[in-house]
Scaffold this active site. Structure first.
Site, short mmCIF file in Angstrom:
data_model
loop_
_atom_site.label_atom_id
_atom_site.label_comp_id
_atom_site.label_asym_id
_atom_site.label_seq_id
_atom_site.Cartn_x
_atom_site.Cartn_y
_atom_site.Cartn_z
N MET B 1 0.85 -1.20 0.00
CA MET B 1 0.00 0.00 0.00
C MET B 1 0.88 1.25 0.00
O MET B 1 1.93 1.28 0.62
CB MET B 1 -0.88 0.00 1.25
CG MET B 1 -2.07 0.91 1.14
SD MET B 1 -3.40 0.47 2.25
CE MET B 1 -2.83 1.09 3.80
N CYS B 2 0.47 2.25 -0.70
CA CYS B 2 1.12 3.56 -0.69
C CYS B 2 0.01 4.59 -0.87
O CYS B 2 -1.12 4.26 -1.19
CB CYS B 2 2.09 3.71 -1.85
SG CYS B 2 3.56 2.66 -1.75
#
Lengths: 245, 301
Positions: B1-2
């Site tokens: 995730m970013c």
């Protein structure tokens, strides 16, 4: 009393107590805790209408409700709004993020705008109404929930849908109903492509009846004659009787 | 995730507020990527100036004074200005970007320092650690300009270092942030290396940035280069890519990673989650939508 005096209202809504929670000054955790405690008061709770202001796209608003409370959210919500809902009526006046009403068991969720991906995912029951568009994977793995979408749905909607009804008043994206089990799909517009084992099927009388009921409950003014029904061709490996040992 | 966020301002009266708009966007994406963060700022008067070029550098062990002393001896460059912003240093001079970059690269050769941004309009600031703390280190709220993008990183496929942080800027004024992971980046990296491209890190997103720079150098415009990327790259990606005059968004074929776009007459903005957009002026009247898979959305200034 003269005829010009204001009459006492008989509007049932006026008998409700309204509780306003402003998420600009209160955390989602505090809100959800208060909603859960309200739920535990039982019969009284249905007389309370919760109004949530300034949701600001926060995640997990009104999750895990178990009693028939009414919650109205004024604005856009983030991920997993009304997740795991039981019996409550959650109304979003705005858009909803990923995983709206995921794993709903019963009750009702209404969204006035659009919903992001995986709306109604794995839902077992209740009614989810999205007045705008839903993005990809709407109703993925649905297990009995009813979903009515006023606009379009994205790709891979109703993927592995097991039970329940998905009504799409607009168009469907790619791979609708891929690897479908026994859910009923109704599409008013076009389908970009059908997923594996999903086929168009004739509308029989009881299909018109169930579709008319869903459209009516969702306040969508379309004739059932405008819709095409899609369902499982039951030709995937496990459905072949010859494959039984 | 970013987490990725960005905004292109259309209304000039908002230019002084770029940092005030971008900082809460970045901070609301902090939970998506607590490892590292970075920003690409276009037209920030602290780092860029008309007639000047700017080079953004992670100096590492190198002292700023070493760089300024060495650059002062380079007669091609004229007056050189150096501004420190947390782990990043921005060097600017009244010359072409490639002239300044060549001068800086000679000084830094063999030191381990790396150039992370170049151009006439762009400054890249990045580092590791808590995104909100980094935004404070960059004094981001005071940023000005016409366009800005930012990234918060949760590393999945390579190390947590400033060099591995986003944005990646490998050609003048080109800047990329990526949420996702490319599956075939090693293959494409080898192809680009065979064409003579040199990489700063083993980060998969850097391969995307170098691929786009390569296609742009071959004559593709940004929209075409992004379509070519969709054809060649396998994996998950929501990309926000900017140039001096463009702001573009594209997602992979199955739209694995989230993205929401908001547009008003005054600005266009993109974020991984709506909450990053919730504080923008006029958001209540904005056109809000999710980008479709493999469709290139591009706004030109």
């Amino acid at each position: 009393m003269t005829p010009t005096d204001p009459q006492p209202t008989t509007d049932r809504r006026a008998e409700r107590t309204t509780k306003v929670v402003d998420l600009a000054s209160s955390s989602v955790r505090e809100l959800n805790q208060a909603l859960h405690e309200s739920s535990s008061t039982g019969g009284e709770s249905s007389a309370v209408e919760w109004v949530i202001t300034n949701p600001q796209g926060e995640h997990a608003i009104a999750c895990g409700l178990t009693e028939p409370v009414h919650v109205r959210i004024e604005g856009h919500v983030g991920y997993y709004c009304a997740g795991m809902n039981q019996r409550a009526h959650v109304e979003v006046r705005g858009n909803a993020g990923v995983g709206l009403a995921e794993n709903m068991m019963s009750g009702r969720v209404d969204v006035s705008g659009d919903a992001s991906q995986s709306a109604g995912a794995t839902g077992h029951g209740g009614l989810l109404v999205i007045n705008g568009n839903a993005a990809a994977r709407c109703g993925i793995s649905m297990k009995g929930i009813d979903i009515v979408v006023g606009g379009n749905v994205g790709h891979m909607s109703a993927f592995m849908a097991q039970a329940g009804r998905l009504v799409i008043c607009g168009d469907a994206g790619d791979a609708l109903g891929d690897s479908l089990y026994e859910a009923h799909l109704y599409v008013r517009g076009t389908v970009k492509s059908l997923g594996a084992d999903c086929v168009a099927k004739p509308m029989r009388a009881h299909h018109h009846t169930e579709l008319a009921d869903l459209l009516s409950r969702a306040a969508m003014a379309y004739s059932t004659a405008e819709f095409t029904r899609y369902g499982s061709a039951r030709s995937l490996y496990n459905f072949h009787v010859d494959n039984a040992y | 995730m970013c987490g990725i966020v960005g905004i292109q301002l259309r209304d000039e009266t908002l230019y002084p507020n770029l940092g005030a708009l971008l900082t809460p966007m970045l901070c609301h994406a902090a939970h998506r990527g607590p490892d590292s963060a970075g920003v690409g700022l276009y037209g920030d008067a602290r780092y860029t100036r008309p007639g000047f070029s700017s080079i953004s550098v992670l100096l590492g062990e190198v002292e700023v004074s070493q760089v300024t002393t060495a650059l002062a001896r380079d007669r091609d460059l004229g007056a050189v200005e150096v501004t420190a912003a947390g782990p990043t240093t921005v060097i600017r001079a009244a010359t072409e970007p490639w002239t300044l970059e060549r001068g800086v690269a000679e000084i830094l050769d063999g030191t381990g320092a790396i150039i992370i941004g170049r151009g006439r309009e762009l400054a890249v600031l990045k580092g590791t650690g808590d995104p909100s703390a980094l935004a404070a280190t960059f004094d981001l709220t005071r940023a000005t300009g016409y366009q800005g993008i930012a990234h918060t990183r949760m590393a999945t496929e390579s190390a947590v270092t400033s060099a591995h942080s986003h944005p990646f800027s490998v050609a003048a004024d080109l800047c990329l942030v990526h949420n996702g992971s490319f599956a075939n980046h090693a293959t494409i990296r080898r192809q680009l290396q065979a064409e003579g491209h040199v990489f700063d890190s083993d980060n998969d997103s850097e391969v995307g940035a170098r691929y786009l720079a390569h296609k742009l150098s071959e004559g593709s415009d940004l929209e075409k280069a992004l379509r070519q990327l969709c054809d060649e790259f396998d994996g998950f990606y929501t990309l926000l890519v900017t140039t001096a005059d463009s702001f573009a968004v594209v997602r992979d074929a199955i739209a694995c990673k989230p993205a929401v776009i908001a547009q008003t007459d005054s600005w266009v903005a993109m974020a991984s989650e709506y909450r990053s957009l919730a504080g923008l002026p006029g958001i209540d009247q904005a056109r809000l939508f999710e980008p479709e898979p493999e469709e290139v959305y591009l706004w030109q200034r």
